[in-house]
Design an enzyme around this catalytic site. Structure first.
Site, PDB file in Angstrom:
ATOM      1  N   TYR A  90       0.976  -1.106   0.028  1.00 21.14           N
ATOM      2  CA  TYR A  90      -0.006   0.055  -0.001  1.00 21.14           C
ATOM      3  C   TYR A  90       0.901   1.213  -0.119  1.00 21.14           C
ATOM      4  O   TYR A  90       1.788   1.223   0.579  1.00 21.14           O
ATOM      5  CB  TYR A  90      -0.948   0.064   1.202  1.00 21.14           C
ATOM      6  CG  TYR A  90      -2.044  -0.901   1.171  1.00 21.14           C
ATOM      7  CD1 TYR A  90      -2.961  -1.004   0.097  1.00 21.14           C
ATOM      8  CD2 TYR A  90      -2.187  -1.873   2.259  1.00 21.14           C
ATOM      9  CE1 TYR A  90      -4.115  -1.730   0.323  1.00 21.14           C
ATOM     10  CE2 TYR A  90      -3.287  -2.757   2.276  1.00 21.14           C
ATOM     11  CZ  TYR A  90      -4.400  -2.749   1.135  1.00 21.14           C
ATOM     12  OH  TYR A  90      -5.476  -3.506   1.181  1.00 21.14           O
ATOM     13  N   ASP A  97      -5.881   0.688  -5.656  1.00 25.87           N
ATOM     14  CA  ASP A  97      -7.350   1.109  -5.726  1.00 25.87           C
ATOM     15  C   ASP A  97      -7.845   1.359  -4.223  1.00 25.87           C
ATOM     16  O   ASP A  97      -8.928   1.542  -3.975  1.00 25.87           O
ATOM     17  CB  ASP A  97      -8.324  -0.009  -6.232  1.00 25.87           C
ATOM     18  CG  ASP A  97      -8.098  -1.401  -5.491  1.00 25.87           C
ATOM     19  OD1 ASP A  97      -7.281  -1.574  -4.501  1.00 25.87           O
ATOM     20  OD2 ASP A  97      -8.910  -2.159  -5.889  1.00 25.87           O
ATOM     21  N   HIS A 143     -11.434  -5.102  -5.799  1.00 27.13           N
ATOM     22  CA  HIS A 143     -10.936  -5.302  -4.219  1.00 27.13           C
ATOM     23  C   HIS A 143     -11.988  -6.397  -3.577  1.00 27.13           C
ATOM     24  O   HIS A 143     -12.231  -6.038  -2.621  1.00 27.13           O
ATOM     25  CB  HIS A 143     -10.853  -3.865  -3.730  1.00 27.13           C
ATOM     26  CG  HIS A 143      -9.810  -4.143  -2.668  1.00 27.13           C
ATOM     27  ND1 HIS A 143      -8.612  -3.443  -2.697  1.00 27.13           N
ATOM     28  CD2 HIS A 143      -9.924  -4.306  -1.258  1.00 27.13           C
ATOM     29  CE1 HIS A 143      -7.956  -3.916  -1.618  1.00 27.13           C
ATOM     30  NE2 HIS A 143      -8.532  -4.223  -0.868  1.00 27.13           N
TER      31      HIS A 143
END
Length: 358
Positions: free
Chosen positions: A128, A156, A252
């Site tokens: 991330y 995302d 996701h």
């Protein structure tokens, strides 16, 4: 206990886990429209099998990111796996190692990435993008030094979607589960009615990624970089131009933009658009070997499996996670043979039909 379908493991895990932890795992964002659509879209695709092929020795072996794997599959990144079993990521990573498939270590793992990578097998590391860019790139270095084989950059999640189940539950991490790759933070453990403490914690830590972020990660490592969370053809094309090795077509798991298209719906377009420019993987809603067959036939080189492995982990630890992967392997071999495919590669010649029976 022997399970014949992943749905049976799902039911067992639901019965075993506390409600707020089950909701954290199972839930999506908003109305959960995309969560439901991931399954609906796969169920509305039908395979046109081919007969009179020699399928005596149908093989599930495949190349995943250019390296051999026992299945066209990798374990998806899932945060805080000690929520589901005391051994958490270590048990899941051992199951993946023994099954001969890559295991993706999450930035927000509840065991340090170095310990998970030391299990062996084929570890990948999911990244991330953090507010402190230096910390992001330091995680990439740590992953590389630990023997990870790829960086899966999730693009995302500029922040967590509105996951209403967690908000209603006032979900917070128990004291024994932490983001092990970071210094301890109280934010994720502070329970507030109507607020997800995990979302609050990630809002403090995460920053929106951009194409400069992707270029910075690619420049930092010699490992293959894969962008996870791609749904637009234009983004896939730009990813190739930026020099990444692969994309994961994914919404996701229905946990970010509610109403985002299911990955399987755009998989074929994206695979055609990037052609041989990069590897294309699919994430979201895969629940059987036949689903894997459909994804490969539509252009994926492999799929990612997330929630089902956690069902197995919650039900029986490492043995449960291993059973999930064994079940998928058996189902895929059956599906390949019955569809007339002697190999995973041969599934690319199959035709699909949509919506006629849905």
């Amino acid at each position: 206990m022997t399970y014949l379908r992943l749905a049976e493991l799902e039911s067992a895990a639901r019965d075993l886990l506390p409600r707020h932890i089950w909701d954290f795992l199972a839930g999506g964002s908003g109305t959960e429209a995309s969560l439901v659509a991931n399954r609906t879209a796969l169920e509305r695709i039908f395979v046109v099998p081919q007969m009179l092929r020699d399928v005596t020795d149908s093989s599930t072996e495949a190349e995943v990111l250019g390296r051999h794997a026992a299945l066209p599959l990798a374990v998806a990144p899932i945060a805080y796996q000690r929520l589901f079993h005391p051994e958490g990521e270590l048990a899941a990573a051992r199951a993946a190692r023994d099954a001969g498939v890559p295991y993706t270590i999450c930035t927000m793992s509840s065991v340090r990435l170095e310990e998970i990578a030391a299990v062996g097998g084929r570890p990948w590391f999911q990244l991330y993008w953090l507010r402190d860019q230096k910390r992001s790139l330091e995680l990439v270095r740590r992953a590389e030094d630990s023997g990870c084989e790829a960086i899966v950059f999730t693009v995302d999640v500029p922040w967590m979607g509105r996951r209403l189940r967690d908000m209603r539950n006032g979900f917070a991490l128990p004291e024994w589960v932490t983001a092990a790759n970071f210094e301890a933070s109280a934010a994720a453990h502070h329970r507030t009615r109507g607020v997800s403490a995990v979302a609050d914690h990630t809002a403090r830590e995460f920053a929106p990624a951009n194409w400069d972020s992707v270029a910075a990660v690619c420049a930092r490592t010699n490992l293959p970089v894969v962008l996870k969370g791609i749904l637009a053809v234009e983004d896939a094309r730009r990813a190739v131009e930026t020099g990444v090795s692969g994309v994961v077509v994914s919404n996701h798991g229905g946990r970010q933009l509610d109403g985002a298209v299911p990955g399987i719906e755009v998989l074929g377009e994206i695979a055609a658009a990037v052609a041989d420019g990069c590897h294309v993987l699919l994430d979201g809603g895969i629940r059987s070997g036949t689903d894997i067959l459909k994804a490969v036939a539509l252009g994926a080189s492999a799929v990612l499996i997330g929630r089902p492995l956690m069902w197995g982990l919650a039900t029986a630890g490492e043995d449960g996670a291993r059973q999930v992967l064994e079940l998928l392997a058996a189902e895929l071999q059956d599906a390949l043979g019955l569809a007339g495919c002697e190999s995973v590669h041969a599934a690319g010649r199959l035709s699909m039909r949509r919506d006629r029976y849905g």
